[in-house]
Design a protein around this motif. Structure first.
Motif, PDB file in Angstrom:
ATOM      1  N   UNK A 141      35.255 -16.256 -32.429  1.00 33.68           N
ATOM      2  CA  UNK A 141      34.366 -16.930 -31.480  1.00 33.68           C
ATOM      3  C   UNK A 141      35.124 -17.345 -30.229  1.00 33.68           C
ATOM      4  N   UNK A 142      36.298 -17.918 -30.401  1.00 36.28           N
ATOM      5  CA  UNK A 142      37.089 -18.387 -29.255  1.00 36.28           C
ATOM      6  C   UNK A 142      37.477 -17.221 -28.353  1.00 36.28           C
ATOM      7  N   UNK A 143      37.764 -16.066 -28.952  1.00 38.08           N
ATOM      8  CA  UNK A 143      38.152 -14.898 -28.170  1.00 38.08           C
ATOM      9  C   UNK A 143      36.992 -14.383 -27.312  1.00 38.08           C
ATOM     10  N   UNK A 144      35.782 -14.388 -27.872  1.00 38.52           N
ATOM     11  CA  UNK A 144      34.645 -13.777 -27.189  1.00 38.52           C
ATOM     12  C   UNK A 144      33.860 -14.741 -26.312  1.00 38.52           C
ATOM     13  N   UNK A 145      33.868 -16.022 -26.657  1.00 36.23           N
ATOM     14  CA  UNK A 145      33.072 -16.990 -25.910  1.00 36.23           C
ATOM     15  C   UNK A 145      33.930 -17.908 -25.036  1.00 36.23           C
ATOM     16  N   UNK A 146      35.254 -17.808 -25.185  1.00 40.58           N
ATOM     17  CA  UNK A 146      36.206 -18.587 -24.380  1.00 40.58           C
ATOM     18  C   UNK A 146      36.065 -20.088 -24.592  1.00 40.58           C
ATOM     19  N   UNK A 147      35.524 -20.485 -25.714  1.00 41.94           N
ATOM     20  CA  UNK A 147      35.436 -21.887 -26.104  1.00 41.94           C
ATOM     21  C   UNK A 147      35.175 -21.930 -27.599  1.00 41.94           C
ATOM     22  N   UNK A 148      35.334 -23.103 -28.188  1.00 43.29           N
ATOM     23  CA  UNK A 148      35.073 -23.224 -29.619  1.00 43.29           C
ATOM     24  C   UNK A 148      33.573 -23.200 -29.872  1.00 43.29           C
ATOM     25  N   UNK A 178      27.286 -27.344 -27.963  1.00 44.19           N
ATOM     26  CA  UNK A 178      27.018 -28.553 -27.181  1.00 44.19           C
ATOM     27  C   UNK A 178      26.626 -28.195 -25.751  1.00 44.19           C
ATOM     28  N   UNK A 179      27.260 -27.160 -25.196  1.00 48.26           N
ATOM     29  CA  UNK A 179      26.912 -26.708 -23.856  1.00 48.26           C
ATOM     30  C   UNK A 179      25.482 -26.190 -23.818  1.00 48.26           C
ATOM     31  N   UNK A 180      25.096 -25.440 -24.841  1.00 54.42           N
ATOM     32  CA  UNK A 180      23.731 -24.927 -24.933  1.00 54.42           C
ATOM     33  C   UNK A 180      22.731 -26.080 -25.049  1.00 54.42           C
ATOM     34  N   UNK A 181      23.058 -27.046 -25.896  1.00 55.91           N
ATOM     35  CA  UNK A 181      22.151 -28.189 -26.068  1.00 55.91           C
ATOM     36  C   UNK A 181      21.984 -28.973 -24.781  1.00 55.91           C
ATOM     37  N   UNK A 227      26.701 -35.179 -22.417  1.00 49.84           N
ATOM     38  CA  UNK A 227      26.044 -34.824 -21.164  1.00 49.84           C
ATOM     39  C   UNK A 227      26.962 -35.116 -19.977  1.00 49.84           C
ATOM     40  N   UNK A 228      27.565 -36.298 -19.992  1.00 55.19           N
ATOM     41  CA  UNK A 228      28.460 -36.671 -18.900  1.00 55.19           C
ATOM     42  C   UNK A 228      29.676 -35.743 -18.856  1.00 55.19           C
ATOM     43  N   UNK A 229      30.164 -35.334 -20.030  1.00 53.31           N
ATOM     44  CA  UNK A 229      31.319 -34.454 -20.087  1.00 53.31           C
ATOM     45  C   UNK A 229      31.026 -33.097 -19.446  1.00 53.31           C
ATOM     46  N   UNK A 230      29.806 -32.571 -19.677  1.00 57.33           N
ATOM     47  CA  UNK A 230      29.449 -31.248 -19.164  1.00 57.33           C
ATOM     48  C   UNK A 230      28.966 -31.307 -17.722  1.00 57.33           C
ATOM     49  N   UNK A 289      31.816 -25.408 -31.491  1.00 56.96           N
ATOM     50  CA  UNK A 289      31.252 -26.742 -31.226  1.00 56.96           C
ATOM     51  C   UNK A 289      31.056 -26.950 -29.725  1.00 56.96           C
ATOM     52  N   UNK A 290      32.035 -26.556 -28.923  1.00 64.24           N
ATOM     53  CA  UNK A 290      31.908 -26.698 -27.471  1.00 64.24           C
ATOM     54  C   UNK A 290      30.739 -25.859 -26.954  1.00 64.24           C
TER      55      UNK A 290
END
Length: 296
Positions: free
Chosen positions: A221-228, A234-237, A271-274, A230-231
């Protein structure tokens, strides 16, 4: 904020639209349309919203957007009240997915263009040498007709597929469908996330969808999406939360719940983080009207 579907008139003898906007260009209305759109600002400054992205534009700003991606450009007050000393100006190209026929994009030579069009579903901010070259071509297209204009559009496509001088604007959670030509495994993972992000998805569950052990999946996942994972979820949400904040009158707690967060404090933190602002601040940003903007 209400979203409207916008259509532009097209000449009967042309397969796509190229036009110039002058004055208070772009409707001050959150809108979308079924066409792809390439927008070059040739004179003006202000704020633009593409999906859940809020950014600022200046002269030379170039954005490529896929169909049905909500967006709006708002000029700074000095352009709206005539104090800028110059007239706001932009060049816009619009074309439908099937403007060359329903099978043309399926030919082998268009593979990289299909990939580019998939990326545009999130909005692409183009910069660097690619922007300069495309800006020159768009300016020339205003004086062209027929095959010359179509050939220039293909030159723009060629420039786009050869460059990495762009950034995606809207988050993956803001769009309803993903069109990237990944492997079947990534398609399955992405589809499962998009269908179930509003509930808890365990690593064991999503790894099973990919047909992998949990540890292997995390690396994959990290290789293809460039994030974990969970990250990413959360970005999608947060992207979906932005959609709800823009398009509904739900209170913040209800937005958090429908976006997959069971804890309001965690939602506000994520939300604030993103987005670098609170949900309340985000909603206030997108509710700025031309009248209030002119007063700023």
């Amino acid at each position: 904020m209400k979203i409207i579907e916008q259509r532009l008139p097209q000449d009967y003898d042309k397969s796509f639209i190229v036009f110039q906007e002058r004055g208070q260009f772009f409707p001050y209305q959150w809108h979308y349309h079924p066409e792809y759109e390439l927008v070059l600002v040739t004179q003006s400054t202000g704020r633009r919203m593409v999906g859940d992205h809020i950014g600022y534009f200046d002269k030379g700003d170039l954005v490529f957007m896929g169909p049905c991606l909500p967006h709006v450009w708002v000029n700074d007050a000095r352009y709206m009240n005539g104090r800028a000393g110059q007239i706001a100006n932009a060049i816009v190209i619009q074309f439908k997915p099937d403007f060359l026929g329903d099978k043309f994009l399926l030919i082998p030579e268009m593979e990289r263009v299909r990939y580019l069009l998939g990326l545009s579903s999130r909005g692409l901010h183009i910069h660097g040498n690619a922007r300069d070259k495309i800006a020159l071509l768009m300016g020339q297209m205003l004086e062209m007709n027929g095959i010359q204009r179509l050939a220039t559009l293909f030159s723009i496509f060629d420039t786009l597929v050869r460059t990495s001088d762009y950034e995606m604007l809207s988050s993956p959670g803001y769009i309803q469908h993903t069109r990237l030509d990944y492997s079947n495994r990534i398609d399955r993972v992405t589809e499962h996330i998009m269908r179930n992000f509003d509930r808890e998805i365990t690593l064991k569950e999503i790894a099973s969808v990919a047909g992998m052990a949990v540890a292997t999946f995390c690396i994959f996942f990290k290789e293809h999406y460039r994030m974990t994972f969970v990250e990413y979820i959360n970005t999608i949400r947060i992207g979906y939360a932005c959609k709800l904040l823009a398009e509904s009158s739900l209170n913040i707690m209800e937005v958090a719940y429908r976006s997959g967060f069971n804890n309001l404090g965690n939602f506000n933190k994520r939300f604030r983080s993103v987005k670098r602002m609170t949900p309340t601040e985000y909603r206030k940003q997108i509710e700025v009207t031309p009248k209030t903007a002119a007063a700023l």
